[in-house]
Design a protein around this motif. Structure first.
Motif, short mmCIF file in Angstrom:
data_model
loop_
_atom_site.label_atom_id
_atom_site.label_comp_id
_atom_site.label_asym_id
_atom_site.label_seq_id
_atom_site.Cartn_x
_atom_site.Cartn_y
_atom_site.Cartn_z
N PHE A 193 -6.16 0.97 -11.31
CA PHE A 193 -5.95 2.08 -10.51
C PHE A 193 -4.75 1.82 -9.17
CE2 PHE A 193 -10.26 1.84 -12.00
CZ PHE A 193 -10.38 3.03 -12.82
N PRO A 194 -3.49 1.69 -9.87
CA PRO A 194 -2.55 1.21 -8.74
C PRO A 194 -2.34 2.11 -7.44
CG PRO A 194 -1.20 1.83 -10.95
CD PRO A 194 -2.87 2.03 -11.15
N MET A 195 -2.67 3.47 -7.61
CA MET A 195 -2.56 4.46 -6.46
C MET A 195 -3.84 4.48 -5.62
SD MET A 195 -0.46 7.46 -7.87
CE MET A 195 -1.48 8.16 -9.05
N MET A 196 -4.90 3.65 -5.97
CA MET A 196 -6.23 3.75 -5.20
C MET A 196 -6.12 2.96 -3.85
SD MET A 196 -10.11 2.26 -6.34
CE MET A 196 -10.22 3.71 -7.60
N PRO A 197 -6.54 3.48 -2.61
CA PRO A 197 -6.46 2.65 -1.37
C PRO A 197 -7.22 1.38 -1.72
CG PRO A 197 -6.92 4.94 -1.03
CD PRO A 197 -7.05 4.87 -2.59
N ARG A 198 -6.81 0.21 -1.22
CA ARG A 198 -7.34 -1.06 -1.31
C ARG A 198 -8.77 -1.06 -0.64
NH1 ARG A 198 -5.30 -5.10 3.04
NH2 ARG A 198 -3.26 -3.81 3.44
N HIS A 199 -9.05 -0.38 0.27
CA HIS A 199 -10.47 -0.57 0.79
C HIS A 199 -11.58 0.12 -0.44
CE1 HIS A 199 -10.23 3.73 1.67
NE2 HIS A 199 -8.84 3.60 2.44
N ASN A 200 -11.11 0.82 -1.44
CA ASN A 200 -12.21 1.20 -2.26
C ASN A 200 -12.33 0.65 -3.54
OD1 ASN A 200 -12.79 3.39 -0.45
ND2 ASN A 200 -11.01 4.88 -1.55
N TYR A 201 -11.38 -0.74 -3.53
CA TYR A 201 -11.70 -1.46 -4.73
C TYR A 201 -13.06 -2.05 -5.20
CZ TYR A 201 -6.47 -1.98 -4.77
OH TYR A 201 -5.08 -1.56 -4.65
N ASP A 223 0.90 -1.28 0.09
CA ASP A 223 0.09 0.33 0.13
C ASP A 223 0.83 1.33 0.03
OD1 ASP A 223 -2.38 -1.45 0.27
OD2 ASP A 223 -1.96 -1.66 2.19
N PHE A 224 1.80 1.21 1.03
CA PHE A 224 2.85 2.39 1.00
C PHE A 224 3.42 2.63 -0.43
CE2 PHE A 224 2.13 1.87 5.65
CZ PHE A 224 1.36 2.99 6.07
N GLY A 225 4.08 1.37 -0.91
CA GLY A 225 4.93 1.42 -2.13
C GLY A 225 4.20 1.95 -3.22
N HIS A 226 2.84 1.91 -3.24
CA HIS A 226 2.00 2.51 -4.44
C HIS A 226 1.37 3.89 -3.89
CE1 HIS A 226 1.76 -0.59 -7.55
NE2 HIS A 226 1.72 -1.49 -6.92
N LEU A 227 1.76 4.60 -2.81
CA LEU A 227 1.71 5.98 -2.49
C LEU A 227 0.20 5.80 -2.18
CD1 LEU A 227 3.85 7.79 -5.39
CD2 LEU A 227 4.72 6.85 -2.90
N ASN A 281 -7.22 -9.86 -4.06
CA ASN A 281 -8.32 -10.42 -4.73
C ASN A 281 -8.97 -9.52 -5.76
OD1 ASN A 281 -9.08 -9.27 -2.34
ND2 ASN A 281 -11.15 -10.25 -2.23
N PHE A 282 -8.90 -8.34 -5.60
CA PHE A 282 -9.42 -7.29 -6.60
C PHE A 282 -8.07 -7.20 -7.58
CE2 PHE A 282 -12.55 -6.75 -3.32
CZ PHE A 282 -13.55 -6.76 -3.91
N GLN A 283 -7.61 -7.82 -7.95
CA GLN A 283 -6.19 -7.59 -8.74
C GLN A 283 -6.50 -6.78 -10.05
OE1 GLN A 283 -2.05 -7.80 -8.96
NE2 GLN A 283 -3.39 -8.91 -7.57
N ILE A 284 -7.59 -6.76 -10.67
CA ILE A 284 -8.15 -5.93 -11.81
C ILE A 284 -7.88 -4.60 -11.36
CG2 ILE A 284 -9.97 -5.54 -13.55
CD1 ILE A 284 -10.69 -8.53 -13.49
N GLU A 285 -8.80 -4.27 -10.22
CA GLU A 285 -8.99 -2.98 -10.06
C GLU A 285 -7.83 -2.24 -9.80
OE1 GLU A 285 -12.58 -4.59 -10.84
OE2 GLU A 285 -11.05 -5.35 -9.11
#
Length: 431
Positions: A375-383, A182-186, A367-371
């Motif tokens: 959108f690699p900078m999107m916080p994962r809780h929004n996928y 998460d941090f690596g993707h800013l 598990n939301f690898q597509i999203e």
């Protein structure tokens, strides 16, 4: 209209140098190691020298030499206005008005629709992180570490206690792996510098690994997923052949050697660009991990016992990491560069695993690898919030959107490896 047609580019300040007007054919001709141009928003940039100083590494930007890099540029840069000050000296012109915005096989309708989707996502605030989510995630990692140590400190270092401790520590390591991602993707803090610092802490101090190594390797994967030579995650010819194309080509020992040599050449170039200052900082961070670990467990296990313990933890964690990260990519299309648009390229190389509380936690929302790839900078809780729109866009353009159960994802890794192996053996026996 070619490079010989010089004029000042509209909308750009006159730096005293005339700007050129170029065709796609001219741009695409500048894609060699020592001569690299790319296009961002129809502006043409000469990145030949800048690639060597690119903070994300020279490979990831060089992958788009001779191409339209607009979608990748937008995906990887949280503050495009800030980056413009680096781009401005590299500007050499723009595309001719008669030229399309997309190069090669890119579908203009898909590109436009994806840009619209991204604008909608930004308007909904889906690129804004929830600090509490990441605070709680970090807290549960630290709690797991503490439980691991308390188990053997309070109840002794027998095999059962050691196994329980190992499970706690391996779980903490796996979850720290998702957090450093998460941090690596800013995707957590608004300021990139805060993300970088937190990334170094999590991957360095909590995991004992290198942040710079991860950054240079992982963004190359995102830039060109499942593409031979360019994606380091599939350059495994010394162990496996992957996909349906590589096994046939690699059935010749000569081709295996040449492809392996090309992979090693890219890796050596990466190591050459790895600055001494980065190496020293990385060493300091991950040495702090081992100092903390051994100072905690040598008093309980001794040096040899502590080494056995960390080996068990790494064994458990590495299996967790590999199964989760490969279930989304290994069974998908793996081939040479095809110059597809961002949406098509990512969907052909990624798939999703069904959503559930356990799957989200177990995979760090990968598990939301597509999203995540779109959108690699999107916080994962929004996928999960953007997933329905992505699915609709894929249906509109006839692009397969694959979603599987967790067990199907694991099984497909084995099935795809067997298929690749069978293809290699058949091609080898009949060459």
């Amino acid at each position: 209209m070619g490079g010989g047609s010089q004029q000042t580019v509209p909308g750009e300040p006159d730096s005293g140098k005339a700007k050129g007007v170029y065709t796609w054919e001219e741009v695409q001709s500048h894609c060699s190691r020592n001569d690299q141009w790319l296009v961002i928003d129809r502006k043409v940039y000469n990145i030949t020298q800048w690639a060597k100083r690119h903070p994300g590494g020279f490979q990831v930007i060089s992958y788009y030499a001779g191409e339209d890099a607009t979608e990748a540029f937008t995906a990887f840069h949280p503050d495009p206005k800030f980056v413009q000050k680096f781009l401005k000296p590299l500007l050499i012109g723009e595309l001719a008005t008669t030229e399309p915005s997309q190069d090669r096989d890119k579908n203009a309708a898909i590109v436009q629709d994806f840009e619209t989707l991204r604008a909608q996502v930004e308007k909904r605030g889906l690129f804004r992180a929830q600090p509490l989510f990441f605070f709680l995630h970090l807290s549960h990692i630290l709690l797991l570490e503490a439980l691991g140590w308390l188990t053997v400190w309070m109840w002794g270092t027998g095999w059962i206690q050691t196994l329980v401790c190992s499970v706690f520590l391996a779980t903490a390591q796996a979850q720290a792996g998702w957090l450093q991602h998460d941090f690596g993707h800013l995707s957590v803090f608004k300021k990139s510098s805060w993300n970088h610092l937190a990334h170094k802490f999590v991957i360095g101090h909590l995991k004992g690994a290198s942040s710079n190594w991860w950054n240079h390797r992982h963004f190359r994967h995102h830039a060109k997923p499942n593409i031979f030579i360019k994606d380091p995650d599939i350059n495994t010819l010394h162990l496996f052949v992957l996909g349906r194309t590589q096994p046939v080509e690699a059935s010749s020992t000569k081709i295996v050697f040449l492809m392996f040599l090309s992979t090693r050449t890219v890796q050596l170039k990466l190591h050459k660009s790895y600055k001494l200052s980065c190496l020293v900082k990385d060493l300091a961070w991950f040495i702090s991990f081992y100092l903390r670990f051994f100072s905690s467990y040598i008093p309980l296990y001794g040096l040899v016992g502590s080494l056995v313990l960390i080996s068990i933890v790494r064994f458990l964690e590495s299996h967790w990491f590999v199964w989760v990260t490969q279930m989304n990519h290994i069974p998908m299309d793996i081939d040479h560069e095809k110059h597809k648009d961002w949406l098509t390229m990512q969907l052909q190389s990624t798939c999703n695993i069904e959503q559930s509380f356990f799957n989200d936690w177990f995979s760090g929302h990968l598990n939301f690898q597509i999203e995540h790839h779109l959108f690699p900078m999107m916080p994962r809780h929004n996928y999960h919030l953007v997933a329905p729109q992505v699915r609709e866009l894929c249906e509109k353009h006839g692009i397969p959107y694959q979603e599987k159960t967790l067990w199907r994802g694991f099984a497909d890794i084995v099935t795809s490896l067997k298929t690749s192996g069978d293809l290699w053996l058949d091609a080898y026996l009949h060459k």
